[in-house]
Write an enzyme that holds these catalytic residues in place. Structure first.
Site: not given
Ligand code: THU
Length: 276
Positions: A188, A201, A232
């Site tokens: 992320n 993802e 998400c």
């Molecule tokens: N996040 C992801 O990278 N993947 C997920 O499946 C859920 C959420 C990240 C987005 C954000 O940077 C942090 O997690 C908090 O939501």
């Protein structure tokens, strides 16, 4: 292969071992050269090992008695992809990838081994005719694989280390296995303008697309949570754009939840694709 001479001083213990090891099979120097070359290949292809079989020294899958040639033959005849191969043999993705990469790098050797297998199977009626007996005097200890996709999960853990998450402090890693044995990682990446954040993802999926790969077999997602996280909604919709594939969500402590895109996004949006 082109070769050049090299004279070696070996500890006497090593020399006597080499003498015992090569007795009746090869000269000391050809066996030493062979073992050095095997060591080089083991470094290049982690997961591959070598063993004495009834028809000579052969490349095998480390921790098993399966010849690389057997894997290659199965892959050729079934056209199995990485996941199907992993499922069929019940080992790790890393081992499947090692086997196929090795076979692709030494096609003549593996084709010759495979031809021997075919002859063996025609001339014997043993219960497992496609595998000559392996008799390594120094067998590699068995590797216990906890999850068939453990290497994909490990790759996601590795990607997680690169997460840029100064705002949420929630680091996520993803590893995506594309058709053709291609692996893409994502983490992320957050932004001061919060809405610009991209999830691990989608980052992995976009990296794959930029490399020209748009068919996927599985994605592993890792976060440091009590239970495996769920992608998400935005990521599910992006995944659905590229068909149905496996989703393996894991915690750092090793809990894994297995699912698929279709399961996590049933009746997904088809929109303009459904217009007459
Ligand atoms: N996040 C992801 O990278 N993947 C997920 O499946 C859920 C959420 C990240 C987005 C954000 O940077 C942090 O997690 C908090 O939501």
């Amino acid at each position: 292969m082109h070769s050049k001479p090299l004279s070696l001083r070996l500890p006497s213990e090593t020399r006597s071992w080499l003498q015992r090891f090569s007795r009746g099979r090869a000269t000391l120097s050809s066996m030493a050269a062979r073992l050095l070359e095997e060591a080089r290949r083991r470094t290049l292809f982690p997961g591959i090992s070598f063993a004495n079989t009834t028809s000579g020294r052969r490349a095998i899958i480390e921790g098993s008695q399966t010849l690389v040639a057997t894997v290659w033959q199965y892959q050729q005849s079934s056209n199995a992809d990485a996941i199907a191969l992993t499922d069929h043999f019940g080992w790790s993705l890393q081992q499947s990838i090692a086997a196929i990469s090795y076979a692709n790098s030494f096609p003549d050797e593996i084709a010759a081994d495979a031809a021997d297998l075919t002859c063996d199977s025609l001339s014997s009626h043993s219960s497992n005719p496609s595998t000559p007996a392996v008799s390594d005097p120094n067998p590699t200890p068995s590797v216990r694989i906890s999850h068939p996709f453990s290497s994909l999960i490990e790759a996601a853990k590795d990607a997680r280390l690169h997460a840029h998450a100064p705002y949420s402090r929630f680091k996520v890693g993803a590893a995506l296995l594309g058709k053709g044995w291609k692996l893409f990682k994502g983490c992320n990446v957050e932004n001061l303008s919060y809405g610009l954040t991209i999830c691990a993802e989608r980052n992995a999926i976009f990296q794959a697309l930029a490399a020209g790969v748009s068919q996927f077999e599985a994605i592993a997602i890792v976060a440091d949570t009590r239970h495996p996280i769920s992608p998400c909604g935005a990521c599910r919709q992006v995944m659905a754009e590229f068909g149905n594939f496996r989703i393996l969500s894991a915690t750092l402590s090793g809990e894994v939840f297995e699912s698929t895109v279709d399961t996590l996004l049933p009746r997904s949006h088809t929109g303009i694709l459904d217009l007459d």
